[in-house]
Design a protein around this motif. Structure first.
Motif, PDB file in Angstrom:
ATOM      1  N   TYR A 287       0.829  -1.197   0.000  1.00  0.00           N
ATOM      2  CA  TYR A 287       0.000   0.000   0.000  1.00  0.00           C
ATOM      3  C   TYR A 287       0.869   1.256   0.000  1.00  0.00           C
ATOM      4  O   TYR A 287       2.037   1.234   0.424  1.00  0.00           O
ATOM      5  CB  TYR A 287      -0.869   0.064   1.261  1.00  0.00           C
ATOM      6  CG  TYR A 287      -2.015  -0.912   1.323  1.00  0.00           C
ATOM      7  CD1 TYR A 287      -3.320  -0.514   1.016  1.00  0.00           C
ATOM      8  CD2 TYR A 287      -1.816  -2.233   1.724  1.00  0.00           C
ATOM      9  CE1 TYR A 287      -4.382  -1.398   1.100  1.00  0.00           C
ATOM     10  CE2 TYR A 287      -2.880  -3.128   1.807  1.00  0.00           C
ATOM     11  CZ  TYR A 287      -4.156  -2.696   1.487  1.00  0.00           C
ATOM     12  OH  TYR A 287      -5.210  -3.572   1.567  1.00  0.00           O
ATOM     13  N   ALA A 288       0.266   2.345  -0.440  1.00  0.00           N
ATOM     14  CA  ALA A 288       0.813   3.669  -0.171  1.00  0.00           C
ATOM     15  C   ALA A 288       0.067   4.225   1.030  1.00  0.00           C
ATOM     16  O   ALA A 288      -1.168   4.195   1.081  1.00  0.00           O
ATOM     17  CB  ALA A 288       0.626   4.586  -1.370  1.00  0.00           C
ATOM     18  N   ALA A 289       0.804   4.705   2.022  1.00  0.00           N
ATOM     19  CA  ALA A 289       0.220   5.440   3.139  1.00  0.00           C
ATOM     20  C   ALA A 289       0.265   6.911   2.757  1.00  0.00           C
ATOM     21  O   ALA A 289       1.352   7.452   2.503  1.00  0.00           O
ATOM     22  CB  ALA A 289       1.002   5.189   4.421  1.00  0.00           C
ATOM     23  N   ILE A 290      -0.903   7.556   2.695  1.00  0.00           N
ATOM     24  CA  ILE A 290      -0.978   8.916   2.150  1.00  0.00           C
ATOM     25  C   ILE A 290      -1.929   9.770   2.984  1.00  0.00           C
ATOM     26  O   ILE A 290      -2.576   9.294   3.916  1.00  0.00           O
ATOM     27  CB  ILE A 290      -1.473   8.907   0.685  1.00  0.00           C
ATOM     28  CG1 ILE A 290      -2.876   8.267   0.594  1.00  0.00           C
ATOM     29  CG2 ILE A 290      -0.485   8.192  -0.216  1.00  0.00           C
ATOM     30  CD1 ILE A 290      -3.479   8.331  -0.794  1.00  0.00           C
ATOM     31  N   THR A 291      -2.007  11.027   2.635  1.00  0.00           N
ATOM     32  CA  THR A 291      -2.958  11.970   3.189  1.00  0.00           C
ATOM     33  C   THR A 291      -3.324  12.967   2.102  1.00  0.00           C
ATOM     34  O   THR A 291      -2.503  13.270   1.236  1.00  0.00           O
ATOM     35  CB  THR A 291      -2.378  12.723   4.391  1.00  0.00           C
ATOM     36  OG1 THR A 291      -3.308  13.739   4.807  1.00  0.00           O
ATOM     37  CG2 THR A 291      -1.070  13.417   4.048  1.00  0.00           C
ATOM     38  N   TRP A 292      -4.567  13.438   2.132  1.00  0.00           N
ATOM     39  CA  TRP A 292      -4.950  14.546   1.237  1.00  0.00           C
ATOM     40  C   TRP A 292      -5.064  15.851   2.017  1.00  0.00           C
ATOM     41  O   TRP A 292      -5.568  16.841   1.494  1.00  0.00           O
ATOM     42  CB  TRP A 292      -6.270  14.241   0.536  1.00  0.00           C
ATOM     43  CG  TRP A 292      -6.231  13.055  -0.371  1.00  0.00           C
ATOM     44  CD1 TRP A 292      -7.042  11.970  -0.315  1.00  0.00           C
ATOM     45  CD2 TRP A 292      -5.331  12.812  -1.466  1.00  0.00           C
ATOM     46  NE1 TRP A 292      -6.711  11.062  -1.295  1.00  0.00           N
ATOM     47  CE2 TRP A 292      -5.664  11.553  -2.010  1.00  0.00           C
ATOM     48  CE3 TRP A 292      -4.270  13.530  -2.030  1.00  0.00           C
ATOM     49  CZ2 TRP A 292      -4.985  11.001  -3.096  1.00  0.00           C
ATOM     50  CZ3 TRP A 292      -3.592  12.980  -3.113  1.00  0.00           C
ATOM     51  CH2 TRP A 292      -3.945  11.740  -3.630  1.00  0.00           C
ATOM     52  N   SER A 293      -4.612  15.872   3.261  1.00  0.00           N
ATOM     53  CA  SER A 293      -4.676  17.091   4.063  1.00  0.00           C
ATOM     54  C   SER A 293      -3.764  18.167   3.482  1.00  0.00           C
ATOM     55  O   SER A 293      -2.760  17.876   2.820  1.00  0.00           O
ATOM     56  CB  SER A 293      -4.273  16.798   5.512  1.00  0.00           C
ATOM     57  OG  SER A 293      -5.156  15.852   6.093  1.00  0.00           O
ATOM     58  N   LYS A 294      -4.124  19.422   3.775  1.00  0.00           N
ATOM     59  CA  LYS A 294      -3.345  20.572   3.308  1.00  0.00           C
ATOM     60  C   LYS A 294      -2.503  21.119   4.452  1.00  0.00           C
ATOM     61  O   LYS A 294      -2.902  21.086   5.618  1.00  0.00           O
ATOM     62  CB  LYS A 294      -4.265  21.684   2.796  1.00  0.00           C
ATOM     63  CG  LYS A 294      -5.451  21.236   1.945  1.00  0.00           C
ATOM     64  CD  LYS A 294      -5.039  20.518   0.686  1.00  0.00           C
ATOM     65  CE  LYS A 294      -6.212  20.363  -0.265  1.00  0.00           C
ATOM     66  NZ  LYS A 294      -7.425  19.774   0.322  1.00  0.00           N
ATOM     67  N   ASP A 295      -1.331  21.659   4.110  1.00  0.00           N
ATOM     68  CA  ASP A 295      -0.464  22.291   5.100  1.00  0.00           C
ATOM     69  C   ASP A 295      -1.183  23.507   5.676  1.00  0.00           C
ATOM     70  O   ASP A 295      -1.630  24.394   4.938  1.00  0.00           O
ATOM     71  CB  ASP A 295       0.850  22.714   4.449  1.00  0.00           C
ATOM     72  CG  ASP A 295       1.908  23.119   5.454  1.00  0.00           C
ATOM     73  OD1 ASP A 295       1.567  23.871   6.397  1.00  0.00           O
ATOM     74  OD2 ASP A 295       3.076  22.718   5.300  1.00  0.00           O
TER      75      ASP A 295
END
Length: 314
Positions: A287-295
């Motif tokens: 898997y890729a561990a990711i986030t779509w959160s913004k800085d």
């Protein structure tokens, strides 16, 4: 709030509801639609599994969102399922004194906005409105659980994907009574943190195991963040992922030739300094561990700053 402001808030929140990834990932996949993977068979019941926990049952269907009005303080395992595609990502937040659903929705929509200039003030307002305590990114036939320590007070349980709807799905949860101390037992811990000289990164400690709980900890100062897992094509490297993320525009759309081969599963946003133990039906694969959160400082997607990694689930 006047009618125009209210409608504008709803429109902003509606666009924010697709930021977390599963809808975006599915839309960006090439070829025929993917069938949901078969759920991983549950482990035998022991004192450390979800069956032995103080549990709250959550359900999202075409008819609505079902959740209790109250529960006890202490370690609480939320078991959630959804039968309706595009609904059922259940989040948990603790409201701060004097704040309500409208305050929370307004701040959340700006903190997660696809307009980078909206994010810094939105993130600041969100921090003053509520503490985000995670939740679940799940899909029909792929239920999940998460454990959170609750304290007496007022919380919100809300359907992230329906937050901006004309009739948003949310419930107040009052926590009162005698404390309990039972929860899910994780096999691994994933930490999002700032690494000096590198920037935001995920660190994995322990072994991620299919269908078993994991702990997610957010240590990035002043930053709400999520943890999502999406299966990747065979041979995909971190350099491939970086190139894909670098090509992503700010408007929330995905470039072609996605490296992902599944919808995402995982934890919704946590505030800084909080953690959650999450159990979703991950399979034995890469898997890729990711986030779509913004800085929170500039509104740029954190994956563009290196907050992603590749993990093997055993």
């Amino acid at each position: 709030m006047n009618r125009d402001s209210h409608n504008r808030t709803k429109r902003t929140a509606r666009s924010a509801t697709v930021l977390t990834g599963a809808a975006l990932l599915l839309a960006g996949l090439q070829g025929p639609a993917l069938a949901a993977p078969s759920p991983v068979a549950p482990e035998p019941r022991t004192a450390g599994t979800a069956e032995a926990c103080h549990a709250v049952e959550l359900s999202s269907t075409a008819e609505g969102f079902t959740a209790p009005a109250s529960t006890r303080p202490g370690l609480t395992t939320f078991r959630a399922s959804t039968t309706q595609p595009g609904k059922g990502w259940i989040g948990l937040a603790r409201l701060k004194d004097g704040k309500g659903w409208g305050d929370f929705l307004n701040a959340l929509s700006r903190a997660l906005s696809n307009t980078p200039s909206d994010v810094p003030q939105g993130a600041e307002d969100l921090d003053e409105t509520a503490t985000l305590l995670g939740g679940l990114v799940i899909h029909p036939g792929q239920p999940g659980s998460f454990t959170q320590r609750l304290y007496p007070g007022t919380y919100l349980l809300f359907d992230y994907l329906a937050a901006g709807d004309a009739e948003p799905r949310y419930r107040r949860l009052t926590v009162t009574g005698d404390a309990v101390d039972q929860g899910l037992t994780p096999t691994a811990t994933v930490v999002s943190k700032n690494v000096p000289g590198a920037g935001p990164r995920f660190e994995v400690h322990g072994t991620l195991r299919a269908g078993r709980p994991l702990r997610y900890v957010n240590e990035i100062p002043g930053q709400v963040n999520e943890l999502l897992f999406a299966q990747i094509k065979e041979g995909t490297t971190k350099a491939d992922l970086k190139a894909y993320f670098d090509a992503m525009p700010d408007d929330g759309t995905l470039p072609p030739n996605s490296p992902f081969t599944s919808v995402s599963l995982g934890s919704l946003h946590l505030s800084t300094g909080t953690s959650s133990v999450v159990q979703v039906p991950l399979e034995r694969t890469r898997y890729a561990a990711i986030t779509w959160s913004k800085d929170a400082t500039d509104g740029i997607k954190l994956v563009k700053k290196g907050l992603f990694t590749i993990v093997d689930v055993e």
